[in-house]
Structures are given as C-alpha cells and as structure tokens.
Write a protein that holds these residues in place. Structure first.
Motif, PDB file in Angstrom:
ATOM      1  N   GLU A   1       4.737   4.952  -1.419  1.00 22.74           N
ATOM      2  CA  GLU A   1       4.949   3.523  -0.516  1.00 22.74           C
ATOM      3  C   GLU A   1       3.295   3.622   0.178  1.00 22.74           C
ATOM      4  OE1 GLU A   1       8.984   3.132   1.128  1.00 22.74           O
ATOM      5  OE2 GLU A   1       7.500   2.705   3.073  1.00 22.74           O
ATOM      6  N   ARG A   2       3.858   4.715   1.155  1.00 22.31           N
ATOM      7  CA  ARG A   2       2.914   5.112   2.102  1.00 22.31           C
ATOM      8  C   ARG A   2       1.583   5.386   1.850  1.00 22.31           C
ATOM      9  NH1 ARG A   2       6.405   6.782   6.289  1.00 22.31           N
ATOM     10  NH2 ARG A   2       8.499   4.988   5.956  1.00 22.31           N
ATOM     11  N   ARG A   3       1.524   5.588   0.500  1.00 20.69           N
ATOM     12  CA  ARG A   3      -0.268   5.785  -0.509  1.00 20.69           C
ATOM     13  C   ARG A   3      -0.860   3.923  -0.422  1.00 20.69           C
ATOM     14  NH1 ARG A   3      -3.299   9.022  -1.273  1.00 20.69           N
ATOM     15  NH2 ARG A   3      -3.075  10.519  -2.229  1.00 20.69           N
ATOM     16  N   LYS A   4      -0.084   3.278  -0.020  1.00 20.05           N
ATOM     17  CA  LYS A   4      -0.221   1.536  -0.481  1.00 20.05           C
ATOM     18  C   LYS A   4      -0.447   0.944   0.821  1.00 20.05           C
ATOM     19  CE  LYS A   4       2.589   0.548  -5.245  1.00 20.05           C
ATOM     20  NZ  LYS A   4       3.578   0.489  -4.698  1.00 20.05           N
ATOM     21  N   SER A   5       0.074   1.374   1.813  1.00 23.07           N
ATOM     22  CA  SER A   5       0.818   0.774   3.257  1.00 23.07           C
ATOM     23  C   SER A   5       0.158   1.822   3.942  1.00 23.07           C
ATOM     24  CB  SER A   5       1.311   0.111   3.404  1.00 23.07           C
ATOM     25  OG  SER A   5       2.500  -0.299   2.731  1.00 23.07           O
ATOM     26  N   PRO A   6      -1.067   3.270   4.421  1.00 21.79           N
ATOM     27  CA  PRO A   6      -1.004   3.880   5.128  1.00 21.79           C
ATOM     28  C   PRO A   6       0.003   3.751   6.427  1.00 21.79           C
ATOM     29  CG  PRO A   6      -2.603   3.604   3.775  1.00 21.79           C
ATOM     30  CD  PRO A   6      -1.841   2.605   3.107  1.00 21.79           C
ATOM     31  N   GLY A   7       0.007   4.396   7.426  1.00 18.21           N
ATOM     32  CA  GLY A   7       0.599   4.118   9.191  1.00 18.21           C
ATOM     33  C   GLY A   7      -0.305   5.062   9.662  1.00 18.21           C
TER      34      GLY A   7
ATOM     35  N   SER B   1       2.072   9.936   6.044  1.00 18.99           N
ATOM     36  CA  SER B   1       0.867   9.029   5.675  1.00 18.99           C
ATOM     37  C   SER B   1      -0.309  10.517   6.606  1.00 18.99           C
ATOM     38  CB  SER B   1       0.249   8.214   6.169  1.00 18.99           C
ATOM     39  OG  SER B   1       1.308   6.598   6.272  1.00 18.99           O
TER      40      SER B   1
END
Ligand code: HEM
Length: 377
Positions: A178-184, A189
């Motif tokens: 999930e963090r790969r797709k939407s890093p923050g 991340s």
C-alpha cells in the motif's frame, strides 16, 4: 544459584550483572540466527514457522547482516522525532486517563486494559500510521505471537504463535504494498526509499521493509504495556516515594529507570557461543545457548546495594533494554510514553490506589500484567 548455572533443558543460565553485561557487549557472542535455528532441527521449537520468521528479523541477525539492517533504520526515535510525537502521546495519555476516570466513577477499574495496553498501541500505531480500527486485532496477534520468544513455549503456545505470525505477515506485507503505491511521510515509506537505494531488486527491498515493520510493531506494545503497569503498581505500592516524586517531578526519568531495573519487562535475552568458551570453571561449547537472566542480573547484590529495595533515587543502570549492538531502538519512545503517562497521573489522579495485586501471565521472557485493578476513593 551462582553466576552460571546449567539449565535443566540444556544450555546455561547467566545470572550475574557483570557477566550478562560482558556477553551483551562482546561482539563475538552471537544471537540465534536463521542458520543456528536450522541446525537445531525442524522438529524442535526453533523449526516452528513463527520462530523461522522471527529468525529473519533484526534482533536475530548477526553482523554483517545486522549492521546493514540496523544502519538502515538510523536513530528511529531521535530528539526531532520524539519532539514531533510528544504532543500526540500526551493527547493519548489524557484521553485514556479521561476514560479511566469515567470508569472509576463506577468503582474499580482495570488500569492494565484501559490504559497500559492502549497507550503503546496508539503510539506505535499512530507513528506507523496504521488505521486505529485495526489496533484491537493487531494487539491480540501481538499477545499470541510473543509465545515463540518465550523460554520454553508449549506446543499449543507455538501453534498460537504460528497462526498469529501468518496473519501479521499478510498484514504487514499488504501495508508495504500500500505504501509502495501511495508513499507518504511515514516510517514505512521512508524505509522503502532507503531500501530502494540499498537493493537493486525491488522485491528484496519490499521484503526488508516488511521485516522491519513486523519487528518494530512486535517489539513495542507488549514490552511497553508491561512497563506502564509495573510503574503504576510499584509507585502506588510505595506511597512515600510517590509523594516525594509528586513534589519533585524532575526526577520522573530516574523513577522510570528504577521500575525498569526492579521488574524488567523482558527477563531473558538469549545468545549462542561462537566457539568453546571457558568462563570461570565452566566451558560452554560452541553453538550452545546461554540465557542472560537480565531480570535476575538487575537484582545482583554484587552490582546493586540492597537490590530488593525499590528506590527511585538510586540512579543505577540496568540491562532491561539489552546492551551492545542489539540495544533496544525503541527505548526513547518507551521512556517517553512512561514519563508522559506518569506526569498526567500525578496531576490528575492524586488519590489513585491499587485494589488488588496485579495478575501476571505465566511467562518469564515477555512479562505481561493481565490485570491491575485500581480505585480512586
Ligand atoms: C519497555 C519497553 C521495551 C523493552 C523493555 C524493550 C526491550 C528490548 C530488548 C531487551 C531488546 C534486545 C534483545 C536482544 O539483545 O537480543 C530490544 C531490541 C529492540 N527493540 Fe525494544 N524494548 C522496548 C520497547 C521497544 C519499542 C517501543 C520499540 C519500537 C518502537 C522497540 C524496538 C526494538 C528493536 C527494533 C530492537 C532490535 C534491535 C537490534 O536487534 O538491533 N523496543 N528491546
């Protein structure tokens, strides 16, 4: 019983502060890593899936692998990070004490469930930016998972741990994706960015970050919850010292260190002999496990004056966060949670009393206080 005692199940118990400290700091001694676990055989506890998975995480790595992974984490809870977390943790502590006050209006309340178990989960969950609706599920899994790290887990405890490990594995693998797709701007991340530079292969980077997230999550809630309950129990049991602390709150950090010394959340740290080693008149054969009984070492009369006396002014060191290259990376966070909670309690609950002794889980590795009943007359 002596400084080195043969354990009935093999290996040795190391009881003295000096020896535990020396072994922890000596880089030659090794942690039980994947290769060591594999050598013990598939039919042993070390071959259980939960143990094999733990064998891949930071505390079970030896140099140079350990050095590389630990370096990738940096100083996780440096001043800047703690400064950013302080307000949030204080907010959690105030909210939990509101809830405790509410419950106490009806009579007794369980401090352990209402406060000690909640604060570390909210702190680590908030830091990792996990959805709060997952906290109860994750906490239950953490309670079961740690059985594999117990001194002598039973077959049924290992089965619980294996099942919890599988569920935690899929949870934290999904989190990494999930963090790969939407890093923050969150630790997972950030670890992904670090590992993308260290590994040319993206799958290897994802694997490394999954293991970090799993371990950091597992290391935090149980240990810190035990510290918080022990702190409240020990201070309420010593009302004169508590009164002194209320008037001298600048000494809260020393009081927390004494709680950590007096009843360490982890009583045992394991190491294996790198080769045949003779200590005094005992020869420990290569690959043999030694259990560093840090809970015992913290009461070693050769190191501490009157070790059985709980004394918040003693300013003594302890081994509760380990030592050497595996020294606990979460110690500053655990200390901050304890200090924040204690300040809030001193200000808001001057009449808090324990109404029954704590109920401990039957464990020696990871201590756990299941229940701590309190009243506020
Ligand atoms: C009172 C609370 C805590 C206690 C008593 C505690 C205790 C320990 C101990 C004894 C070790 C070393 C094990 C060994 O030497 O084999 C350790 C390692 C570690 N702890 Fe903690 N811990 C606490 C809280 C935390 C928290 C809150 C975090 C993270 C947020 C954390 C993260 C870690 C990590 C990442 C390691 C592995 C370090 C390494 O192997 O290099 N701990 N902890």
């Amino acid at each position: 019983m002596g400084d080195i005692v043969p354990a009935p199940w093999g290996g040795y118990l190391i009881n003295s502060y000096g020896l535990c400290d020396r072994i922890l700091r000596d880089r030659a001694w090794r942690v039980p890593d994947s290769a060591w676990r594999a050598r013990q055989g598939g039919g042993t506890r070390w071959g259980a899936p939960s143990s094999t998975e733990m064998g891949r995480t930071l505390p079970a790595l030896n140099p140079p692998h350990h050095t590389r992974v630990r370096r990738s984490l940096g100083n996780m809870f440096d001043r800047k990070c703690l400064g950013g977390l302080a307000g949030t943790i204080e907010g959690h502590a105030e909210r939990l004490v509101d809830r405790l006050a509410e419950e106490l209006r009806g009579g007794e309340a369980d401090f352990s469930t209402l406060v000690s178990e909640e604060l570390p989960m909210s702190s680590i969950g908030g830091w990792l930016q996990l959805p709060p609706s997952d906290y109860t599920y994750l906490r239950e899994l953490a309670h079961d998972q740690v059985f594999t790290q117990e001194l002598l887990p039973s077959a049924s405890q290992l089965a619980l741990s294996d099942s919890a490990t599988v569920q935690l594995e899929s949870y934290f693998r999904a989190l990494v994706q999930e963090r790969r797709k939407s890093p923050g701007d969150d630790p997972v991340s950030r670890w992904l960015r670090t590992w993308d530079e260290l590994e040319s292969d993206r799958e290897a980077a994802d694997e490394a970050v999954y293991l970090l997230a799993l371990l950091v999550f597992l290391a935090a809630p149980e240990t810190t919850a035990t510290l918080l309950s022990s702190m409240v129990w020990l201070l309420l049991e010593h009302p004169r010292q508590l009164g002194w602390l209320r008037a001298h709150q600048e000494h809260i950090p020393e009081a927390i260190e004494e709680v950590l010394r007096y009843d360490s959340p982890n009583h045992i740290i394991s190491r294996v002999a790198p080769e045949d080693i003779t200590i005094g008149d005992v020869t420990i054969e290569k690959d043999r496990m030694v259990h560093l009984m840090v809970g015992v070492a913290n009461h070693d009369p050769a190191h501490f004056a009157d070790p059985e006396i709980f004394d918040i002014r003693r300013k003594a060191s302890h081994l509760s966060f380990s030592g050497g290259i595996h020294y606990c990376l979460g110690a500053p966070l655990a200390r901050m949670e304890a200090g924040t909670l204690l300040s809030v309690l001193l200000r808001r609950m001057p009449g808090l009393r324990v109404s029954a002794p704590p109920v401990y889980a039957p464990r020696v590795g990871f201590r756990r206080i299941m229940e701590l009943r309190v009243v506020e007359p």
